[in-house]
Design an enzyme around this catalytic site. Structure first.
Site, mmCIF file in Angstrom:
data_model
loop_
_atom_site.group_PDB
_atom_site.id
_atom_site.type_symbol
_atom_site.label_atom_id
_atom_site.label_comp_id
_atom_site.label_asym_id
_atom_site.label_seq_id
_atom_site.Cartn_x
_atom_site.Cartn_y
_atom_site.Cartn_z
ATOM 1 N N LYS A 44 4.952 20.034 0.492
ATOM 2 C CA LYS A 44 5.253 21.284 -0.216
ATOM 3 C C LYS A 44 4.102 22.258 0.013
ATOM 4 O O LYS A 44 3.016 22.079 -0.527
ATOM 5 C CB LYS A 44 5.453 20.998 -1.705
ATOM 6 C CG LYS A 44 5.909 22.194 -2.500
ATOM 7 C CD LYS A 44 6.298 21.758 -3.901
ATOM 8 C CE LYS A 44 6.723 22.954 -4.725
ATOM 9 N NZ LYS A 44 5.661 23.931 -4.918
ATOM 10 N N CYS B 152 9.876 22.147 -38.774
ATOM 11 C CA CYS B 152 9.990 22.954 -39.986
ATOM 12 C C CYS B 152 11.489 23.112 -40.257
ATOM 13 O O CYS B 152 12.256 23.417 -39.345
ATOM 14 C CB CYS B 152 9.338 24.311 -39.708
ATOM 15 S SG CYS B 152 9.763 25.583 -40.893
HETATM 16 S S1 IVH Z 1 13.218 23.888 -0.617
HETATM 17 C C1 IVH Z 1 16.530 24.965 -3.562
HETATM 18 N N1 IVH Z 1 11.291 22.972 0.873
HETATM 19 O O1 IVH Z 1 8.515 25.195 -3.397
HETATM 20 C C2 IVH Z 1 15.455 24.488 -2.633
HETATM 21 N N2 IVH Z 1 10.707 24.456 -0.890
HETATM 22 O O2 IVH Z 1 9.636 25.078 -6.404
HETATM 23 C C3 IVH Z 1 14.285 25.342 -2.662
HETATM 24 N N3 IVH Z 1 8.320 24.984 -1.037
HETATM 25 O O3 IVH Z 1 10.038 28.252 -4.066
HETATM 26 C C4 IVH Z 1 13.204 25.214 -1.763
HETATM 27 N N4 IVH Z 1 7.692 23.759 0.684
HETATM 28 O O4 IVH Z 1 8.341 28.203 -2.214
HETATM 29 C C5 IVH Z 1 11.600 23.753 -0.179
HETATM 30 N N5 IVH Z 1 9.709 22.087 2.311
HETATM 31 C C6 IVH Z 1 10.015 22.875 1.269
HETATM 32 C C7 IVH Z 1 9.028 23.600 0.554
HETATM 33 C C8 IVH Z 1 9.424 24.380 -0.542
HETATM 34 C C9 IVH Z 1 7.286 24.586 -0.277
HETATM 35 C C10 IVH Z 1 8.214 25.886 -2.210
HETATM 36 C C11 IVH Z 1 9.143 27.055 -2.179
HETATM 37 C C12 IVH Z 1 9.935 27.005 -3.451
HETATM 38 C C13 IVH Z 1 9.157 26.046 -4.281
HETATM 39 C C14 IVH Z 1 10.093 25.240 -5.154
#
Ligand code: IVH
Length: 676
Positions: free
Chosen positions: A119, A427
């Site tokens: 990621k 509460c």
């Molecule tokens: S898939 C619906 N693949 O992580 C699927 N995201 O919280 C969405 N990101 O906003 C994204 N590496 O900026 C995907 N290999 C990867 C990724 C990735 C980084 C980031 C992306 C997204 C966030 C998700």
């Protein structure tokens, strides 16, 4: 003042600078005048001159002005840019896979292949290609609408302007991450807290010439929509991305089995420092596109993917005090006020203690030395107490039995699902009667997923509350702007902006409206299905009449807990007043079914018995995707009763009596043009 106090004072000022910068640069909504900001910078400079030991990479003395544009054209994403759910450990991963198995009605012996992708911690972007030409590039924005940053994206070498490869889809929205490599980050002159901020700042430059000077990179990893694409898995898609001329992550892998996912996660975490760019976890995606389609999406994230974050940073600090915060649903949350410590570049001075049981279990006391952990955007929490360092006179922390705000009784609910008492104490006051709950309810009302009023953040809610400008949600639509304009930190421009944001939100969809009311147990997903069922706001307002609330049990997914909570909501006089005044001030739009051309249009279904190879959740999602409706009672409104294995005889008999068609799984699948 001793050195420690000076440092704390200094770090507080640095935090302020960071906050004001965030409002200025990221949100385009300055909350302090330029003069005041300059005074703060002078303060910091003077402190640094006097106390040579003071240093911070975020110090304004180290930063050069770097103003991004304030006005990019907004543009809607054809398919929303969603986020991902998070997993932190093996158990979270097991749960993720279990949910998939349940949804797809798969036996656990079925092996699910995942595409495991590091990621990247950058800025996501969406690139629209039409007939092979890079036509439009958008930032993520709020997920539904982004900023048109085409010109800036065009300066990035990794983004091919023309693609002539044969199998490249006719139209596609390629998505990926824009980032700066760590080595390049070190060489750029402008001071940013981290490479991610630098990438964001650079990408949002008004002048693309400046963007071009900063070595931005792009790695592609998914698509929003595609026309005429004949690819059946994520790993094949990634291979094609490469053929089409995009960079893909060299550490992507195809993996199955939780144990192997964990091993890969560990390997990458160890390699993290050697990798040229920042990564903050691993994304797992169910590899098969067909399974992805079947799994679909929950409110904000796909069911077929999850982000497995790297472990958190932690530091040691002392608990100065334990305060009780009261949440929107009345939950009493103990929060440790700790001596400010730097955890992974962020100054932390609060750590959650979760609930009363957690304090008892860990015997956490005021004065204790504790280890505090901070993972990603999750609130820092206390993980352990160093008993050896405990003062002999320390006393056990006594959790209050009455609400510290309104004095009402507090209770722990009995959870019907777990058959246990909740760990959380609440509460009993029902809402706006307790000041703290009321403030939290208003924060929820304006929040991103609810009314999404730009620039109306939590601090503004608190501020306006203290100034008695708001007491109930409808007050937001009748604010005294003349008074606000005279307040410190406000001026003509910021008031105009606020007025504009509020006016823009005077029109809202029914599901957002229901969600914004903050009815307990009615989150985004439930608000959506209720709105879909009720269709109009009039039906919603009519819920307290007759037995209308009970009728909601016809909706699959709405059970007794939700029904009781909605009843309680409508019994409260203040809630009724809020509803009627909001009804007068704003326009609540009827629910429009997105796909109302499906094969099952205007048909209602109910399921009984077990279906073969299809879980209830998937059957429901299939029916809804094809414009059908699920109800959970056999009554005259029902068109088809789908009877699987071992159906409830009573339901089948009533259906027959009412002349409702009883069909088996095969017949149902045929209606969908599928064979079972
Ligand atoms: S898939 C619906 N693949 O992580 C699927 N995201 O919280 C969405 N990101 O906003 C994204 N590496 O900026 C995907 N290999 C990867 C990724 C990735 C980084 C980031 C992306 C997204 C966030 C998700």
């Amino acid at each position: 003042m001793n050195d420690k106090d000076v440092e704390i004072e200094y770090l507080k000022k640095i935090e302020l600078v960071k906050k004001y910068n965030r409002y200025y640069y990221d949100k385009n909504k300055p909350i302090i005048s330029d003069q005041k900001f300059d005074l703060l910078k002078i303060d910091i400079t003077n402190l640094e001159k006097k106390y040579k030991f003071l240093k911070s990479e975020y110090s304004p003395t180290k930063s050069v002005g770097f103003k991004p544009s304030k006005s990019f054209q907004k543009s809607k994403h054809k398919f929303p840019m969603l986020s991902l759910g998070n997993a932190f450990n093996e158990e979270d991963l097991k749960n993720f896979e279990k949910k998939i198995n349940n949804f797809l009605s798969l036996k656990e012996i079925n092996i699910i292949d995942y595409s495991a992708e590091p990621k990247i911690d950058g800025i996501s972007a969406s690139l629209i290609y039409i007939n092979g030409k890079f036509t439009k590039g958008l930032s993520r924005g709020d997920g539904a609408e982004g900023e048109d940053i085409t010109q800036n994206l065009k300066t990035i070498n990794d983004i091919p302007p023309d693609i002539t490869v044969k199998n490249f889809p006719k139209e596609i929205d390629i998505r990926g991450e824009v980032f700066i490599e760590n080595n390049d980050f070190k060489t750029i002159n402008e001071k940013f807290a981290n490479p991610r901020n630098a990438a964001s700042g650079s990408l949002r430059q008004k002048d693309p010439v400046i963007t071009a000077k900063i070595p931005l990179k792009f790695i592609a990893y998914t698509y929003g929509y595609a026309e005429e694409m004949n690819i059946h898995s994520q790993t094949d898609f990634l291979k094609n991305l490469k053929i089409w001329g995009f960079k893909i992550n060299p550490f992507n892998k195809k993996i199955s089995g939780i144990k192997n996912l964990i091993k890969n996660h560990k390997d990458l975490e160890e390699k993290r420092k050697e990798i040229a760019f920042d990564i903050d976890g691993v994304v797992y995606k169910v590899n098969d596109f067909n399974l992805q389609r079947r799994l679909g999406f929950a409110a904000n994230a796909p069911r077929w993917a999850i982000a497995h974050k790297f472990s958190a940073n932690s530091s040691i600090s002392d608990i100065i005090n334990i305060e009780i915060q009261i949440g929107r649903t009345g939950a009493l949350t103990p929060v440790a006020k700790i001596k400010p410590v730097n955890i992974g570049g962020v100054i932390v001075s609060n750590a959650t203690l979760h609930n009363e049981d957690e304090i008892i279990r860990k015997d956490i006391r005021i004065g204790d030395t504790v280890t505090v952990e901070r993972a990603g955007d999750v609130i820092p929490h206390v993980i352990s107490v160093d008993i050896k360092k405990r003062n002999k006179n320390s006393k056990k922390f006594i959790f209050p039995l009455n609400c510290p705000c309104c004095g009402s009784m507090t209770v722990k609910d009995y959870n019907e699902v777990t058959k246990k008492q909740d760990a959380v104490r609440r509460c009993v006051s029902e809402g706006y009667e307790c000041e703290k709950i009321a403030i939290e309810k208003i924060k929820h009302f304006v929040s991103k997923e609810a009314f999404n009023i730009d620039g109306f953040g939590k601090k503004i809610v608190e501020n306006f509350w203290n100034l008695k400008l708001i007491r109930l949600p409808q007050d937001i639509f009748n604010l005294n702007f003349d008074k606000i304009e005279k307040l410190e930190g406000w001026g003509k421009l910021s008031v105009t902006n606020l007025k504009f944001s509020i006016n823009q939100k005077k029109k809202i969809s029914l599901d957002r409206f229901i969600y914004s009311l903050g009815i307990r147990h009615i989150g985004q997903e439930n608000a959506k299905i209720i709105a879909r069922y009720l269709k109009t706001v009039i039906n919603f307002f009519k819920l307290p009449d007759d037995k209308n609330i009970e009728s909601l049990s016809n909706i699959d997914g709405i059970g007794n807990t939700q029904i009781q909570s909605i009843k309680k909501f409508f019994l409260n006089k203040t809630n009724i007043k809020v509803l009627s005044e909001l009804g007068r001030n704003i326009k609540i739009e009827n629910t429009v079914l997105i796909n109302n051309k499906g094969l099952l249009k205007n048909k209602t279904f109910m399921l009984t018995g077990k279906l073969n190879g299809v879980s209830r959740a998937e059957a429901k999602s299939l029916i809804e995707q094809n414009s059908g409706k699920i109800i959970s009672n056999v009554n005259k409104k029902l068109d088809y009763l789908i009877a699987g294995e071992k159906p409830t005889t009573r339901k089948v008999n009533i259906a027959k009596e009412l002349n409702i068609k009883v069909i088996n799984q095969k017949e149902w699948m045929e209606m969908l043009n599928k064979t079972s």
